[in-house]
Motif scaffolding. Structure first.
Motif, PDB file in Angstrom:
ATOM      1  N   HIS A 124       0.860  -1.183   0.000  1.00 60.04           N
ATOM      2  CA  HIS A 124       0.000   0.000   0.000  1.00 60.04           C
ATOM      3  C   HIS A 124       0.897   1.232   0.000  1.00 60.04           C
ATOM      4  N   TRP A 125       0.372   2.310  -0.550  1.00 63.78           N
ATOM      5  CA  TRP A 125       1.138   3.545  -0.689  1.00 63.78           C
ATOM      6  C   TRP A 125       0.341   4.697  -0.093  1.00 63.78           C
ATOM      7  N   ILE A 126       1.062   5.668   0.445  1.00 66.23           N
ATOM      8  CA  ILE A 126       0.409   6.916   0.852  1.00 66.23           C
ATOM      9  C   ILE A 126       0.208   7.749  -0.405  1.00 66.23           C
ATOM     10  N   ALA A 133      -2.899  16.632   5.310  1.00 70.25           N
ATOM     11  CA  ALA A 133      -1.792  15.734   5.651  1.00 70.25           C
ATOM     12  C   ALA A 133      -2.001  15.032   6.985  1.00 70.25           C
ATOM     13  N   SER A 134      -2.893  15.552   7.836  1.00 71.34           N
ATOM     14  CA  SER A 134      -3.122  14.907   9.131  1.00 71.34           C
ATOM     15  C   SER A 134      -3.966  13.640   8.994  1.00 71.34           C
ATOM     16  N   PHE A 135      -4.632  13.480   7.845  1.00 72.71           N
ATOM     17  CA  PHE A 135      -5.412  12.274   7.577  1.00 72.71           C
ATOM     18  C   PHE A 135      -4.950  11.668   6.253  1.00 72.71           C
ATOM     19  N   PRO A 136      -3.827  10.946   6.287  1.00 72.21           N
ATOM     20  CA  PRO A 136      -3.308  10.411   5.021  1.00 72.21           C
ATOM     21  C   PRO A 136      -4.254   9.387   4.407  1.00 72.21           C
ATOM     22  N   ARG A 137      -4.300   9.395   3.097  1.00 73.57           N
ATOM     23  CA  ARG A 137      -5.085   8.408   2.359  1.00 73.57           C
ATOM     24  C   ARG A 137      -4.119   7.410   1.738  1.00 73.57           C
ATOM     25  N   TYR A 138      -4.533   6.156   1.749  1.00 68.71           N
ATOM     26  CA  TYR A 138      -3.686   5.100   1.215  1.00 68.71           C
ATOM     27  C   TYR A 138      -4.296   4.543  -0.060  1.00 68.71           C
ATOM     28  N   ILE A 139      -3.441   4.129  -0.952  1.00 72.30           N
ATOM     29  CA  ILE A 139      -3.898   3.467  -2.165  1.00 72.30           C
ATOM     30  C   ILE A 139      -3.271   2.073  -2.217  1.00 72.30           C
TER      31      ILE A 139
END
Length: 201
Positions: A124-126, A133-139
């Motif tokens: 998984h990647w950010i 930026a305080s709530f990073p989403r992952y792909i």
């Protein structure tokens, strides 16, 4: 073993392959489509493969199709009452692991039976561009990113040896919100099981 109504040929190939493994005690097929039970011709072929493998084995290999009332990925990890072994090899019908690798993986599992021995690494990647930026989403990177980068961040349980006790933990003790998420999204049951085992150990 997971079934697929749309892929009976894969299911037959999978049953034929895994019943040829000398250490197999039983083939259990999770069938979660009550509106479309397995066709008689499919069941006949499956029993034929298992009977043929039994004739070459030192013991009779059992085949059972576990029917479930709902099409829900959580049924993959429902407890199985009449198992004769603690070891479960849970695998999707489109995954074929060579028998020599199964032997190695099973040997690893027997040395640490509270763990899972898994075969399917993922990454998984950010997400690079984030508004907050305080709530990073992952792909999800998938297999190609594992191959390309030579690293992984998790190993899925779509193909894994695990102890049968984890079926009970998943179904009866894991927070219901997680199972509800799996039901709603029709995904992530393998990640849920991985976290459950990690938390238990």
């Amino acid at each position: 073993m997971q079934k697929s109504v749309q892929r009976p040929d894969l299911l037959k190939k999978s049953a034929q392959h895994y019943s040829s493994w000398p250490r197999v005690d039983a083939i259990r097929i999770v069938w979660s489509e009550s509106r479309e039970p397995p066709k008689d011709s499919l069941v006949s072929d499956l029993f034929s493969y298992v009977e043929s493998a039994s004739r070459k084995s030192t013991h009779m290999i059992k085949l059972k199709i576990d029917m479930h009332d709902e099409d829900n990925l959580n049924t993959r990890f429902k407890p199985i009452n009449d198992l004769d072994t603690n070891a479960i090899f849970s695998v999707d019908d489109d995954v074929l692991v060579p028998c020599d690798i199964l032997v190695f993986a099973f040997t690893l599992w027997t040395s640490a039976q509270d763990s899972m021995v898994r075969f399917v690494p993922r990454m998984h990647w950010i997400q690079s561009e984030m508004q907050d930026a305080s709530f990073p989403r992952y792909i999800y990177g998938g297999w190609w990113s594992v191959w390309w980068m030579g690293t992984y961040s998790m190993v899925l349980s779509k193909c894994a040896f695990l102890h049968q006790k984890y079926l009970d933990l998943y179904t009866d003790h894991m927070p219901v919100q997680i199972r509800d998420y799996v039901t709603h999204k029709r995904n992530c049951e393998d990640i849920a099981m991985s976290f459950l085992v990690a938390n238990a150990t």
